[in-house]
Enzyme design. Sequence first.
Site, mmCIF file in Angstrom:
data_model
loop_
_atom_site.group_PDB
_atom_site.id
_atom_site.type_symbol
_atom_site.label_atom_id
_atom_site.label_comp_id
_atom_site.label_asym_id
_atom_site.label_seq_id
_atom_site.Cartn_x
_atom_site.Cartn_y
_atom_site.Cartn_z
ATOM 1 C CG ASP A 144 -2.012 1.015 1.202
ATOM 2 O OD1 ASP A 144 -2.997 0.877 0.458
ATOM 3 O OD2 ASP A 144 -1.850 2.009 1.933
ATOM 4 C CG HIS A 340 -5.593 -3.159 -0.279
ATOM 5 N ND1 HIS A 340 -4.822 -2.797 -1.365
ATOM 6 C CD2 HIS A 340 -5.199 -2.359 0.752
ATOM 7 C CE1 HIS A 340 -4.005 -1.813 -1.028
ATOM 8 N NE2 HIS A 340 -4.202 -1.535 0.253
#
Length: 362
Positions: A144, A340
């Site tokens: 991320d 994610h």
Amino acid sequence: MSLDQPNEELSTSVGVAAIEDQDWIASMNTEKPLHIEREEEMEGIEHKTIKVNGINMHVAEKGQGPVILFLHGFPELWYCWRHQMHALASLGYRAVAPDLRGFGDTDAPAEASSYTCLHVVGDLIALLDAVAADQEKVFVVGHDWGAVIAWHLCLFRPDRVKALVNLSVAFTPRNPQYKPVPALKAVYGGDYYMCTFQEEGDIEDELASLGCARVMKEFLSNRNPGPLMLPKGKGFGNASPDAPVTLPSWLSEDDIHYYASNFEKKGFTGALNYFRNLDRNWELTAPWNGAKILVPVKFIVGDQDLVYNSMGAKDYIHKGGFKKYVPLLEEVVVMEGVAHFINEERPDEINQHIYDFFKKFD
């Protein structure tokens, strides 16, 4: 963005890539799987505070050997790497996972302008000088925003990085024609989360009203591969802010408590300031326009990741654009059914992928 034809030298795998060397498991001298019980994974992790680049940085460490620097994303902490730290330390590496500036027990400068990519990379160089002074280069793993920072670290100081495993966020070359925030707003609208995060104050108040535990549950349990929208005043769009959130199997109430208790100390402003520097980073990185990442790279993403499913991402990753700007990209792994927060959702596979790639450079 123009896309090149696929490069045949790039190995792309859909699903969990085959492990080339199964003998490495025996080197752990244990019959336990890499995904150890939570209590055991916290054992042996040392915590210290190190002065870096004018701030105090909290760092978690475990193991001895070549350093692997783990860089977390939003809204996480060093803690998201606990599975990887235990596994890689047991395999002869020194796992180093800081709370980035603005997160956890690391200082959070008051000014939003103190969270540019240059500031954060400066923190990491000072950290490496302190914890890996005897190692010319280190291994890096990012996820991320940690992946974004890892790309910048490799762009600015490739002399300090031996090899990189990045998760979820591919390297995106600077587009000299468009600032990021206006471009995102034009594509997704003002309710897109990165746009919502730009104005300081309102979003902090809204997240505070929901409570840190609720915010963490909403973010970490999200599996919608579509764009994340956060309309002002509507939270995460639930019918009721009190509606229960079902946690995925890999995320416990204890995990939520750890994250929430840390964000309750300082709030989310420091973390949100990374998004508030998207345009400023664009301005500051003009000297690197067109520059390539010249570090060996393995990239891993889940097929349900909202970043992977964003506009143009799949074509860019698989049809040559990514390889053009990261010429030493050796492998792209797309993990099926994974969203994610890939390193927490599938720790065993991620641990193996990291080890299999880095052992080639020992």
